[in-house]
Scaffold this active site. Sequence first.
Site, PDB file in Angstrom:
ATOM      1  CB  SER A 185      39.798  24.957  67.692  1.00  0.00           C
ATOM      2  OG  SER A 185      38.884  24.223  68.588  1.00  0.00           O
ATOM      3  CG  ASP A 348      32.191  28.178  66.324  1.00  0.00           C
ATOM      4  OD1 ASP A 348      31.759  27.421  67.293  1.00  0.00           O
ATOM      5  OD2 ASP A 348      33.579  28.445  66.398  1.00  0.00           O
ATOM      6  CG  HIS A 380      34.601  25.051  66.134  1.00  0.00           C
ATOM      7  ND1 HIS A 380      35.287  26.175  66.897  1.00  0.00           N
ATOM      8  CD2 HIS A 380      35.386  23.960  66.441  1.00  0.00           C
ATOM      9  CE1 HIS A 380      36.185  25.655  67.676  1.00  0.00           C
ATOM     10  NE2 HIS A 380      36.450  24.715  67.401  1.00  0.00           N
TER      11      HIS A 380
END
Length: 410
Positions: A185, A348, A380
């Site tokens: 991320s 996501d 995610h």
Amino acid sequence: MAPAPLLVVAALLLLSPGNHAKNLHPVVLVPGYGSNKIDARLTAAYEPSAPSCGAGADQGWFQLWPNHTGMHDASQVPCFADQMSLVYDAVADDYHNADGVATRVPSFGSARGLIGWDPLVRRLEGMGYREGESLFGAPYDFRYAVAPRGHPSTVGDRYFRDLGRLIRRASRLNQGRSAVVVAHSYGCALTYQFLLARPLPWRWRFVKHVILLAPALGGFAEGMHGLIAGIGYGLPNVTRPTMTRLARSQQSTLWRLPTPMVFRDRPLVVTKNATYSACNMAEFLEAIGFPEGVRPYVTRVLPMWEALPAPIVPVTGVIGVGVRTPEKFVFGTEGFEGEPEVVYSDGDGDINMVSLVAIEEWSGVEGQVLKVVRLPGVHHGGFFSDDFALKSIVAEIYEAGGSIELDWKW
Ligand SMILES: *[C@@H]1O[C@H](CO)[C@@H](O)[C@H](O)[C@H]1NC(C)=O
Ligand SMILES: *[C@@H]1O[C@H](CO)[C@@H](O)[C@H](O)[C@H]1NC(C)=O
Ligand SMILES: *[C@@H]1O[C@H](CO)[C@@H](O)[C@H](O)[C@H]1NC(C)=O
């Protein structure tokens, strides 16, 4: 699926935790936003916004993030929000902590300091990786970011220096073998900028492979919404102005904004009067009542994301797809004060598809090795909790480790 990854997965299943592995390429983990601890200490300069906030004043270092009491006790929540805020000093052109709040990131170097990564760390240990020997973690103060050349970014620059040293140390401790960097991320955005800031020979010498889990190298639509409504952190009883102030104060929230390069002029925020896309972000920041954000955005963020040059070290992207992801926020007659109608599309759950696949642009670039693995239905935040995702991440790390020879016990 091609037979090779299947074999890898099958082989990994046969490894037991006691197995020792030789000749591993060390692994360095770079977590995402909020995925490691931040400690704080209140100094004499601290001015409590409410009397109850002075409580920590004499206690020395305490855990600011995550802090269950600070984040759930209604009397402490405003203190937490204050202490987590940053200040952009327009004269110095840099960000710093709130006055009277000193912070530090504990456990730099350790993979065990990362929040939520345990399942992956345990599997890597099962493959023979050892904490502090061949497995490392690079936690950081995720409220900060870095800035383009010519703009100071004290905290982010120090992190990049530390990360560079850690990668070199990892290599030195493993007979000079280069490292596999695994980022998630926000950690992907930082890792990518870190690589670009290092000379090519450095990258080739010390970085064997980069694995980007859920990269958002083009920002995401929710990043705009977060600056309108604030970032809640799941805090109860916190007022919207508080959440908004907290979100807007952080250097890293401007890094979430969708970039013109990736999102082009798709409408992302729509009001009765105007349509905002990644291409008129300054107008958007003005319109939501955050004009102070314009200068740092235009001078410190945009220049870093105007182009996405290939890093020219091997990259594997692992992305979740097929999850309903906010792409457009439509505000009605109440304007930004009201609740928007949200239009969803693929991604996501947090990051939009265009941003997840932005790295595919590197596929034709000479010298760039690139593989992108799509994980249907993986959210995610689900990379380290979803068994299917974990297996595939471990297989990619194994493959990226290349020439490693495992001392298998069949
Ligand atoms: C949580 O924060 C409060 C101050 O808000 C502090 O007094 C307490 O010690 C912190 N908890 C931990 C575990 O550090
Ligand atoms: C916090 O909010 C909940 C509902 O969301 C409410 O029941 C509670 O009374 C509030 N607490 C305080 C201290 O305001
Ligand atoms: C739309 O424009 C009008 C007049 O310029 C202004 O009063 C209003 O606040 C605007 N609404 C939004 C949602 O921006």
